[in-house]
Design an enzyme around this catalytic site. Structure first.
Site, mmCIF file in Angstrom:
data_model
loop_
_atom_site.group_PDB
_atom_site.id
_atom_site.type_symbol
_atom_site.label_atom_id
_atom_site.label_comp_id
_atom_site.label_asym_id
_atom_site.label_seq_id
_atom_site.Cartn_x
_atom_site.Cartn_y
_atom_site.Cartn_z
ATOM 1 N N PHE A 1 0.761 -1.454 -0.241
ATOM 2 C CA PHE A 1 0.456 -0.407 0.034
ATOM 3 C C PHE A 1 1.048 1.125 -0.005
ATOM 4 C CE2 PHE A 1 -2.593 3.535 1.717
ATOM 5 C CZ PHE A 1 -3.612 3.146 1.260
ATOM 6 N N LYS B 1 -24.668 2.595 21.180
ATOM 7 C CA LYS B 1 -25.048 3.763 21.466
ATOM 8 C C LYS B 1 -23.103 4.148 21.902
ATOM 9 C CE LYS B 1 -26.178 7.794 24.295
ATOM 10 N NZ LYS B 1 -24.693 7.996 25.249
ATOM 11 N N LYS C 1 -35.186 3.170 17.856
ATOM 12 C CA LYS C 1 -35.364 3.574 17.730
ATOM 13 C C LYS C 1 -36.755 3.248 16.631
ATOM 14 C CE LYS C 1 -31.124 5.788 16.385
ATOM 15 N NZ LYS C 1 -30.106 6.381 15.029
ATOM 16 N N CYS D 1 -19.143 29.928 54.894
ATOM 17 C CA CYS D 1 -18.638 30.101 53.041
ATOM 18 C C CYS D 1 -17.774 30.143 53.314
ATOM 19 C CB CYS D 1 -18.904 31.860 52.244
ATOM 20 S SG CYS D 1 -18.355 31.086 50.966
ATOM 21 N N CYS E 1 -15.822 33.648 51.745
ATOM 22 C CA CYS E 1 -15.828 34.693 51.644
ATOM 23 C C CYS E 1 -16.250 34.918 52.594
ATOM 24 C CB CYS E 1 -16.367 35.589 50.823
ATOM 25 S SG CYS E 1 -18.192 35.239 51.163
ATOM 26 N N CYS F 1 -18.847 37.972 47.436
ATOM 27 C CA CYS F 1 -18.227 36.057 47.247
ATOM 28 C C CYS F 1 -17.501 36.161 46.063
ATOM 29 C CB CYS F 1 -19.458 35.298 47.298
ATOM 30 S SG CYS F 1 -18.188 33.424 47.386
#
Length: 668
Positions: free
Chosen positions: A34, A113, A285, A403, A406, A427
Site C-alpha cells: 500500500f 450507543k 428508534k 462560605c 468569603c 463573594c
C-alpha cells in the site's frame, strides 16, 4: 495508459483498499505494498500538479492548519436523546408513543450507543463538503479538514445517493489505538491521555490536521438527515449508508417488539466488553420515518428515540478529604477528594457529594473506604460506604457553616437541598461565575474572552460585575499575564460586538436564577423590553406560558435589587439590546390571532416547519397536542388515528392541506 489515467487508476485502487480495510475490516493488500503505491501516486501528483484532486488518497495525511474554527449553523438540528435506565422506562416510552400513533404495530431499530464525539458531515453531489461538531445542537464548529483525515469517512461516495444530505455519527478511538498512543507518550516521559472519549473529542479541535491524521480515529455512522431521502425506515437508511461507502456498525438490529428490544439490551450488556471500542448503552428508534415525523420532537429530543444506559460501573477507594465549591448563584457543592482509582476507562480523583443531606444519609467520613459509581455524570458519585473498613477513630462529618471563600454565614432556604452563600455581590467565585456565564456562547457570546481571563480581570481589580467589561480599554489589560496587543484588541472588540446580541440572549446572560434559555426567550417575546419585564407583577408573570411561581418570584427579586438596577442602567448606557427587534414579514397578517393549530401528518406543498411558520406569521399559535383549546387541526396524509379520533370527539375542525392554503389566502 497515459499519466492522467495512471494517476486515476492508482487513486481508485488505493481508495478501494482503504474502504476494504477501514470500513469492511478486510485487508486486501499488505501495508508495504500500500505504501509503495501511495508513494508512486504522490510522486506522480507532485510532477503533474495539473491533475490535482482534493479527494485523492494522498490528501488524507492532512497538513492544513486551522487557527480558528468557524461556528456554523446546522442545516438540520442535532437533538439530544432522552435517557432511560430501566425496562420500565422503555415500556412507559412505548406507551407514550402508542397514545400518539394509535396502538399500531411498531418495529424498532436497536443500535449500540457509542461513547465518542458527535459529528455531522455534509455531502453534495457525492463529495464531502463540510463537517461540524455537535456544538449546542443548533450550531457547531467546522472541523472539515480534520474529518477528512479519518480513513473510514469517504471523501467520495459510491452508488446511487441523494444530491445533498447530512450524515451523523460518532468519532471514536478504539481501545487498541488508545493504548498504543498512551504507550508512546509514556515512553517519552509524557502524561498519558485519560480516556478514549475525551481524546477523540479533543482530536477534532487540533489546529494541525496532520496531527489528527496520526491518530487512529474511526467514525461510526448512525443516521441520515435530509429532504426526499430514498428510504422510508431508519434501518433502510443504515443499509443505504453502507452501500454509499460509510462504516455503519453491524451490531444494529431491526426488531418487532419491545421484548426483542429487551433481548438486544440483555445480550449487549453481557457482550459489550468484547467490542473494540467504548459503548455505554443502546439507542432505540421507531423504525418508520413516517411515524417519526408524526411523533415529532420536544424542545430537546426526538419523541421517537430513546437511549437505554447500561448500569454504571463501580470501584472502591479511600476518601481523603472533602472540599466545598461555590457556584455563580452561591450554591455550595461538596466534593469528595479520593485516592485515584480506575473506573470505566478513566482515573477518578473526585466525586460529587451533592449536598449536606447526601453526606448525612450516607454517613460519609474522612478516611472511609467508599464505593464510587460513574453513570452519565461528568463527575462520578459516591453511592455507599464500606463500614467494615471504617477506622475506629473516625469522626462524623460536620457540614461547613460559613462560605469557604468569603466566610459569610451560609443559609438554606426552606424546601431546598443546597446551602447558599448570601454574599451575592462580595463573594469572589459568585462574581467571577456570573461574569463567566454572561460571556458564554449561549449568552453574550463574547469572542476573545474566556473563563480564565475573567478570573484574571477580577483578580487585578478590573471587573467586579459584567457591566465593567464595557469600560475595559486595551491599555488597561495589556499588562495582564499572557495578554499581547492582539489578544487585548480581540477582547475589547469582542465586548463591543456583544452590543448586537438580541434581547432574549441578554436576558439569559443576566443570570437570573431559574431563567434558562427557553424561559428567557418566552419572557423576551412576551414583554418585548426590559422595562416592561422589570415592572411586571407576580400574577402577570405567572400568566405567561410556562412561567411558574418560583421563576416569577426570582425575576421580581432580581429587578427589585438595587445593585441589579444600577448594573442594568449602566448596560443601557453602553448600548446593550434590551428590546426585542421585530422582524417584519411583508406577508404577515393577524388573521389567526387567538387561534391555536395542531399540525399532524405528511404534507406535499409545505414542510411541517414551513406550515408552522405560516401559522405563526399570521398571528396563530402552534400546539403540540390536541385539547379543548385547539381551534383547528391541519391534517396531512397518514395522520395518526389517535389524533384524528380525539379531534373528531372534541368537534375540532379538521383542515386538509388545500383547505389550510385557502384559509391562509383569505382576506381578513
Amino acid at each position: 495508459m497515459n499519466i492522467q489515467e495512471t494517476i486515476q487508476t492508482l487513486r481508485e485502487e488505493l481508495n478501494q483498499h482503504n474502504y476494504n480495510y477501514y470500513v469492511l475490516d478486510n485487508a486486501t493488500i499488505s501495508d508495504y505494498d500500500f505504501d509503495i503505491k501511495l508513494k508512486e501516486l504522490q510522486d506522480l501528483e507532485n510532477k503533474h500538479p495539473e491533475f490535482f484532486d482534493e479527494d485523492s488518497p494522498t490528501q488524507r495525511v492532512g497538513g492544513t492548519v486551522t487557527k480558528n474554527f468557524k461556528t456554523i449553523a446546522h442545516q438540520y438540528r442535532m437533538y439530544s436523546l432522552d435517557n432511560s435506565y430501566s425496562k420500565e422506562d422503555l415500556i412507559d416510552w412505548e406507551n407514550r408513543i402508542q397514545r400518539v400513533l394509535g396502538n399500531v404495530n411498531l418495529q424498532y431499530t436497536c443500535e449500540l450507543k457509542y461513547d465518542g464525539a458527535s459529528i455531522s458531515i455534509s455531502y453534495q453531489n457525492g463529495k464531502l463538503v463540510q463537517a461540524l461538531t455537535r456544538g449546542d445542537g443548533f450550531q457547531g464548529d467546522e472541523v472539515t479538514n480534520n474529518i477528512k483525515t479519518i480513513k473510514s469517512i469517504p471523501l467520495k461516495l459510491k452508488g446511487d445517493y441523494p444530491e445533498r444530505f447530512d450524515i451523523r455519527g460518532e468519532i471514536i478511538l478504539p481501545f487498541a489505538g488508545f493504548e498504543k498512543m498512551n504507550q508512546e507518550l509514556i515512553e517519552i516521559g509524557e502524561t498519558p491521555y485519560s480516556n478514549p472519549r475525551n481524546t477523540a473529542s479533543g482530536s477534532l479541535k487540533l489546529q494541525d490536521s496532520a496531527e489528527v491524521a496520526k491518530r487512529p480515529l474511526e467514525c461510526l455512522l448512525y443516521t441520515v438527515a435530509g429532504n426526499n431521502l430514498p428510504f422510508k425506515t431508519q434501518f433502510e437508511g443504515l443499509e443505504s449508508a453502507r452501500k454509499w461507502g460509510f462504516k455503519v456498525p453491524n451490531e444494529a438490529k431491526l426488531v418487532n417488539s419491545m421484548q426483542e428490544v429487551f433481548d438486544f439490551i440483555d445480550y449487549w450488556d453481557v457482550h459489550r466488553h468484547k467490542l473494540p471500542y467504548e459503548t455505554d448503552g443502546v439507542v432505540i428508534k421507531v423504525n418508520s420515518i413516517h411515524s417519526q415525523e408524526e411523533l415529532g420532537y420536544t424542545a430537546k429530543s426526538p419523541r421517537w428515540a430513546i437511549a437505554y444506559k447500561f448500569k454504571s460501573e463501580q470501584a472502591s477507594t479511600k476518601l481523603k478529604s472533602i472540599s466545598y465549591q461555590v457556584g455563580r448563584t452561591g450554591a455550595i457543592t461538596p466534593v469528595a477528594n479520593l485516592e485515584p482509582v480506575q473506573l470505566a476507562g478513566t482515573i477518578v480523583k473526585r466525586a460529587s457529594l451533592h449536598n449536606a443531606d447526601q453526606i448525612e444519609k450516607l454517613d460519609i467520613r474522612i478516611n472511609d473506604t467508599v464505593f464510587v459509581e460513574k453513570g452519565g455524570e461528568i463527575i462520578p458519585k459516591i453511592i455507599a460506604v464500606d463500614l467494615e473498613k471504617r477506622p475506629e477513630n473516625s469522626e462524623v462529618t460536620q457540614y461547613i457553616t460559613h462560605c469557604p471563600e468569603c466566610e459569610t454565614e451560609l443559609v438554606r432556604n426552606a424546601g431546598e437541598a443546597n446551602h447558599y452563600c448570601p454574599n451575592f455581590y462580595g463573594c469572589p467565585p459568585q462574581i467571577i461565575g456570573r461574569i463567566q456565564h454572561y460571556i458564554s456562547r449561549k449568552a453574550m457570546d463574547i469572542e476573545g474572552l474566556g473563563g480564565e481571563t475573567v478570573a484574571l480581570l477580577f483578580k487585578n481589580g478590573l471587573v467586579h460585575n459584567y457591566a465593567d467589561l464595557y469600560e475595559l480599554k486595551v491599555e488597561d489589560i495589556l499588562h495582564l499575564e499572557r495578554m499581547a496587543q492582539k489578544s487585548a484588541e480581540n477582547l475589547v472588540n469582542g465586548v463591543e460586538k456583544s452590543k448586537e446580541i438580541p434581547f432574549e440572549s441578554v436576558l439569559f446572560a443576566l443570570g437570573i436564577r431559574f431563567v434558562g434559555e427557553t424561559v428567557a426567550k418566552k419572557l423576551a417575546k412576551h414583554y418585548k423590553n426590559i422595562d416592561a419585564l422589570s415592572q411586571a407583577s407576580l400574577m402577570d408573570l405567572i400568566l405567561v406560558d410556562e412561567i411558574g411561581e418560583r421563576i416569577a418570584r426570582s425575576v421580581i427579586e432580581f429587578f427589585e435589587n438595587e445593585e441589579n438596577k444600577i448594573i442594568i442602567e449602566r448596560l443601557k448606557k453602553y448600548g446593550i439590546q434590551f428590546e426585542t427587534v421585530e422582524r417584519v414579514n411583508p406577508n404577515a397578517t393577524e388573521k389567526f390571532i387567538g387561534k391555536t393549530f395542531v399540525v399532524s401528518g405528511v404534507f406535499s406543498q409545505f414542510s411541517r416547519d414551513e406550515l408552522k411558520k405560516a401559522i405563526e406569521d399570521n398571528g396563530g399559535k402552534v400546539g403540540s397536542s390536541i385539547s379543548a383549546k385547539t381551534d383547528f387541526v391541519v391534517a396531512g396524509d397518514n395522520m395518526g388515528p389517535a389524533k384524528l379520533e380525539k379531534a373528531t370527539k372534541l368537534n375540532i375542525p379538521i383542515l386538509s392541506e388545500d383547505e389550510f392554503i385557502t384559509k391562509l389566502n383569505e382576506s381578513e
